[in-house]
Design an enzyme around this catalytic site. Structure first.
Site, PDB file in Angstrom:
ATOM      1  N   LYS A  54       1.169  -1.095  -0.264  1.00 49.88           N
ATOM      2  CA  LYS A  54       0.388   0.139  -0.151  1.00 49.88           C
ATOM      3  C   LYS A  54       0.606   1.230  -0.102  1.00 49.88           C
ATOM      4  CE  LYS A  54      -3.878  -2.152   2.538  1.00 49.88           C
ATOM      5  NZ  LYS A  54      -4.927  -2.325   3.913  1.00 49.88           N
ATOM      6  N   GLN A  98      -4.965  -1.409  10.031  1.00 50.50           N
ATOM      7  CA  GLN A  98      -5.235  -2.877   9.395  1.00 50.50           C
ATOM      8  C   GLN A  98      -5.810  -3.946  10.359  1.00 50.50           C
ATOM      9  OE1 GLN A  98      -3.829  -3.515   6.275  1.00 50.50           O
ATOM     10  NE2 GLN A  98      -4.876  -5.373   6.374  1.00 50.50           N
ATOM     11  N   ASP A 121     -11.869   3.102   4.297  1.00 47.55           N
ATOM     12  CA  ASP A 121     -12.178   1.749   3.863  1.00 47.55           C
ATOM     13  C   ASP A 121     -13.350   1.579   3.698  1.00 47.55           C
ATOM     14  OD1 ASP A 121     -10.187  -0.244   4.117  1.00 47.55           O
ATOM     15  OD2 ASP A 121      -9.471  -0.296   5.850  1.00 47.55           O
TER      16      ASP A 121
END
Length: 298
Positions: A54, A98, A121
């Site tokens: 990422k 995460q 997200d």
């Protein structure tokens, strides 16, 4: 019939180029670029690799990338303080914690502590509600990537029968909502669904997100249907007496490719789209925060 291959790898490459162009325009006009902050708790090897990828792609498209590596023993309060710090940081436009988190931390509490406009997200309850009511939301990256590929292949999804196999908050539920918003007739199937093969055979579109290797068989698929395989499962197989690892999806690919009209491979299908959509979401968040016209990624 041999199915057309929907290459997420190629689509993701095109999307990253669009993001790069958009970031360059924003830098020229506003003098700043989107910033993504990733928070990683613990030392899960798979998560570490994912976070590294990422960060690499974030920098490649011209964005700012920061990350915070926290101990697996970090307290919930300490994690909340770290999130609050980036919530109020004007250089950060996207925040990603995460997952999975250690058992002693309340995952939903952590997700809902993220500023909704920076929740790239799309897991915050505010964004879930906005998506469910057809309003402007941050959309979870994996379902968004699936939708992009479906719309690219079909152009118009209106009126198609779609079956989503899996009802997770991360993929299944938001995927169903996105398809509803595209005027599909949507069935969400799961472990309690009666006669699941029969349900799948009625679908023009199958999105497999059940997390079971090669669960969906070729004879479950309507001839000519489009199959989006979200699953990424590591299995072992025997080759000349040697045990080797292999990545497979939730669909039996060898069987499905002979029946479906189009299918995403594993690897190289949905996976690459997730990070590309994260970059797109971060750019969108930057535009909304700065009250400038947001890009259309379709």
């Amino acid at each position: 019939m041999v199915a057309s291959i929907i290459s997420g790898k190629e689509f993701a490459s095109r999307l990253r180029k669009k993001v790069t162009t958009q970031v360059s325009k924003l830098k020229s006009s506003l003098g700043s670029v989107p910033g993504l902050d990733v928070i990683l708790v613990g030392n899960n090897p798979a998560s570490e690799i994912y976070v590294k990828n990422k960060a690499k792609q974030t920098i490649e498209v011209g964005m700012q990338s920061t990350k915070h590596m926290l101990s697996k023993n970090v307290s919930e309060d300490e994690l909340l303080k770290q999130i609050n710090t980036v919530n109020i940081d004007d250089s950060v436009h996207g925040i990603l914690v995460q997952l999975p988190l250690p058992d002693h931390i309340n995952t939903q509490k952590i997700i809902n502590s993220i500023e909704p406009t920076k929740d790239v997200d799309g897991f915050h309850i505010s964004n879930v509600g906005l998506l469910a009511t057809g309003q402007k939301a941050m959309i979870p990256c994996t379902p968004l990537g699936c939708l992009f590929m479906l719309k690219d292949y079909h152009q118009d999804l209106s009126g198609l029968n779609a079956v989503v196999v899996g009802r997770s908050n991360i993929v299944g539920k938001p995927m169903a909502q996105l398809l509803l918003n595209e005027n599909c007739t949507v069935t969400v199937a799961h472990s309690k669904t009666q006669d699941l093969p029969k349900v799948c055979r009625q679908a023009d579109i199958i999105v497999a997100a059940v997390g079971i290797p090669e669960f969906i068989r070729g004879d479950w698929i309507k001839p000519g249907a489009t199959v989006i395989d979200v699953g990424i499962n590591r299995i072992s197989y025997q080759d000349s007496g040697t045990t080797k690892p292999k990545l497979v999806g939730d669909v039996n690919y060898d069987e499905a490719i002979a029946v479906a009209g189009a299918i995403t491979p594993v690897p190289g299908g949905v996976g690459p789209m997730t990070i590309a959509c994260l970059l797109a979401n971060t750019t969108t968040a930057f535009c909304r925060i700065n009250n400038v016209e947001e890009p259309s990624w379709n």
